[in-house]
Design an enzyme around this catalytic site. Structure first.
Site, PDB file in Angstrom:
ATOM      1  N   LYS A 170      36.710  42.838  37.628  1.00  0.00           N
ATOM      2  CA  LYS A 170      37.404  42.453  38.849  1.00  0.00           C
ATOM      3  C   LYS A 170      37.686  43.715  39.676  1.00  0.00           C
ATOM      4  O   LYS A 170      37.799  44.787  39.119  1.00  0.00           O
ATOM      5  CB  LYS A 170      38.731  41.747  38.509  1.00  0.00           C
ATOM      6  CG  LYS A 170      38.605  40.583  37.538  1.00  0.00           C
ATOM      7  CD  LYS A 170      38.000  39.370  38.181  1.00  0.00           C
ATOM      8  CE  LYS A 170      37.982  38.191  37.202  1.00  0.00           C
ATOM      9  NZ  LYS A 170      37.417  36.971  37.790  1.00  0.00           N
ATOM     10  N   LYS A 172      36.040  40.691  41.815  1.00  0.00           N
ATOM     11  CA  LYS A 172      34.704  40.123  41.614  1.00  0.00           C
ATOM     12  C   LYS A 172      33.738  40.523  42.715  1.00  0.00           C
ATOM     13  O   LYS A 172      32.528  40.553  42.495  1.00  0.00           O
ATOM     14  CB  LYS A 172      34.788  38.608  41.486  1.00  0.00           C
ATOM     15  CG  LYS A 172      35.377  37.889  42.687  1.00  0.00           C
ATOM     16  CD  LYS A 172      35.193  36.375  42.588  1.00  0.00           C
ATOM     17  CE  LYS A 172      36.052  35.789  41.507  1.00  0.00           C
ATOM     18  NZ  LYS A 172      35.927  34.314  41.448  1.00  0.00           N
ATOM     19  N   HIS A 289      26.803  30.895  32.731  1.00  0.00           N
ATOM     20  CA  HIS A 289      28.039  30.552  33.425  1.00  0.00           C
ATOM     21  C   HIS A 289      27.909  29.152  34.014  1.00  0.00           C
ATOM     22  O   HIS A 289      26.828  28.747  34.420  1.00  0.00           O
ATOM     23  CB  HIS A 289      28.348  31.568  34.531  1.00  0.00           C
ATOM     24  CG  HIS A 289      29.766  31.490  35.005  1.00  0.00           C
ATOM     25  ND1 HIS A 289      30.205  30.516  35.882  1.00  0.00           N
ATOM     26  CD2 HIS A 289      30.854  32.237  34.715  1.00  0.00           C
ATOM     27  CE1 HIS A 289      31.498  30.681  36.105  1.00  0.00           C
ATOM     28  NE2 HIS A 289      31.917  31.712  35.414  1.00  0.00           N
TER      29      HIS A 289
END
EC number: 4.1.1.39
Length: 470
Positions: A170, A172, A289
């Site tokens: 992060k 992102k 994902h």
């Protein structure tokens, strides 16, 4: 109304006259599907169920003369059971058996095109949800499945006896490639096994894919040299075309990365299966994902349940798949989550309605997919995560690593110490459900990094009612 014309009975017939067959006993070779069905007011559930079977197999809205050119009894879908959904008004479970010949071998795309195609827009239905699929062994054997599977992955990584640890980098979006690589290095040297591209990192103006790949690989090699452990980063190769996706995968392999990543729903099942086959041929692990899944699976009465998407992904191919956490910030009912986690990694799963498993599924030794728990988790969740997911899982802490007050490496160390402490306590016979917090506090006495994390996140909870429950 029917008219006699050209030697066949033209006109419109009730679907249930052909496609509702309550006396039918499903065959071992049939593909079975369970739908949650909400009929429009005044429409009999048997007629709606028969319409689902018809529109997802051989039927159309009227009799056609070409029906006489084939054997409908051989190829039609059959609704063999309709039962009310417990506790719901005007909702029914509809069970349909499809002959094996309706589906192309090795194609998840073809299965979903039939089962969740036009039928979901059918006017006689207020809502329709695909709850589960039983793939017959005869069809399972036509799929490659995960490129490697859990056992081979552990051998490649030389990591056993505990869950794997990961972290999503992060912010992102917005980091330069060099700063991104630096964040990866800090996390890996601190004790994580993996770091990860966020799902929407592809190749944007602020960080082109080739630059990211090179700086990340430098971070992997440097952290491996310092820790003497195998490390990895999920390099996202998702792209606008399959050709570009494979080009990025080839480059990742050339520079020596052990694992790449794909967004399987936004990328599509055809692209995913193509990439999975490439990964097996080239010895690269594949992390999957599930971006976009909640658009499809979150509504309780319409769409596709995630257990179906998980089964389909296992067949299409993926070594890791995000599964939710039960305890974090993202939606996830515990019983249903445990049900589809078993469907991801076990070889044989018995029917168990209490966990949302509608059919007994035999995977015929297809490799398993490792569940990845991520989304709003931190060190205080570690005992519950170890107890819920067990060893064959990957626990992924994004903000729970990078949000540590001392930085990325101490955040990674805090998570690694918490994990090792929980695994040791479990192996010694202690109950993590009852003693988990004590285990963490004891470990925090000799790990200042863990103590700082425990103090920072002691009040953070995500207590909302689950929308999709059994």
């Amino acid at each position: 109304m029917q008219t006699k014309s050209a030697g066949f009975n033209a006109g419109v017939q009730d679907y249930r006259l052909t496609y509702y067959t309550p006396d039918y006993t499903p065959k071992d070779t049939d593909l079975l599907a369970c739908f949650r069905m909400t009929p429009q007011p005044g429409v009999p559930p048997e007629e709606c169920a028969a319409a689902v079977a018809a529109e997802s197999s051989t039927g159309t809205w009227t009799t056609v003369w070409t029906d006489g050119l084939t054997d409908l009894d051989r190829y039609k879908g059959r609704c063999y059971n309709v039962e009310p959904v417990p506790g719901e008004d005007n909702q029914y479970f509809c069970f349909v058996a499809y002959p094996l010949d309706l589906f192309e071998e090795g194609s998840v795309t073809n299965v979903l095109t039939s089962l969740v195609g036009n039928v979901f827009g059918f006017k006689a239905l207020r809502a329709l949800r695909l709850e589960d699929i039983r793939f017959p062994v005869a069809l399972i054997k036509t799929y490659q499945g995960p490129p490697h599977g859990i056992t081979v992955e552990r051998d490649l990584l030389n990591k056993y006896g505990r869950p794997l640890l990961g972290c999503t980098i992060k912010p992102k979006l917005g980091l330069s490639a060099k700063n991104y690589g630096r964040a990866v290095y800090e996390c890996l040297r601190g004790g994580l096994d993996f770091t990860k591209d966020d799902e929407n990192i592809n190749s944007q103006p602020f960080m082109r894919w080739r630059d990211r790949f090179l700086f990340v690989q430098e971070a992997i090699e440097k952290s491996q040299a310092e820790t003497n452990e195998v490390k990895g980063h999920y390099l996202n190769v998702t792209a606008g075309t399959c050709e570009e996706m494979l080009k990025r995968a080839e480059f990742a392999k050339e520079i020596g990365t052990p694992i790449i990543m794909h967004d399987f729903l936004t990328g599509g099942f055809t692209a995913n299966t193509t990439l999975a086959k490439w990964c097996r041929d080239n010895g690269v692990l594949l992390h999957i994902h599930r971006a976009m899944h909640a658009v499809i699976d979150r509504q309780k009465n319409h769409g596709i349940h995630f257990r179906v998407l998980a089964k389909c992904l296992r067949l299409s191919g993926g070594d890791h798949l995000h599964s939710g956490t039960v305890v974090g910030k993202l939606e996830g009912d515990r019983a249903a989550t445990l049900g589809f986690v078993d469907l991801m990694r076990e070889d044989y799963v018995e029917e168990d309605r209490s966990r949302g498993v509608f059919f007994t599924q035999d995977y015929a030794s297809l490799p398993g997919t490792m569940p990845v728990a991520s989304g709003g988790i931190h060190v205080w969740h570690m005992p519950a995560l170890v107890e819920i997911f067990g060893d064959d899982s990957c626990l992924q802490f994004g903000g729970g690593t990078l949000g540590h007050p001392w930085g990325n490496a101490p955040g990674a160390t805090a998570n690694r110490v918490a994990l090792e402490a929980c695994v040791q306590a479990r192996n010694e016979g202690r109950s993590l459900a009852r003693e988990g917090n004590d285990v963490l506090r004891e470990a925090g006495k000799w790990s200042p990094e863990l103590a700082a994390a425990l103090d920072l996140w002691k009040e953070i909870k995500f207590e909302f009612d689950t929308v999709d429950t059994l």
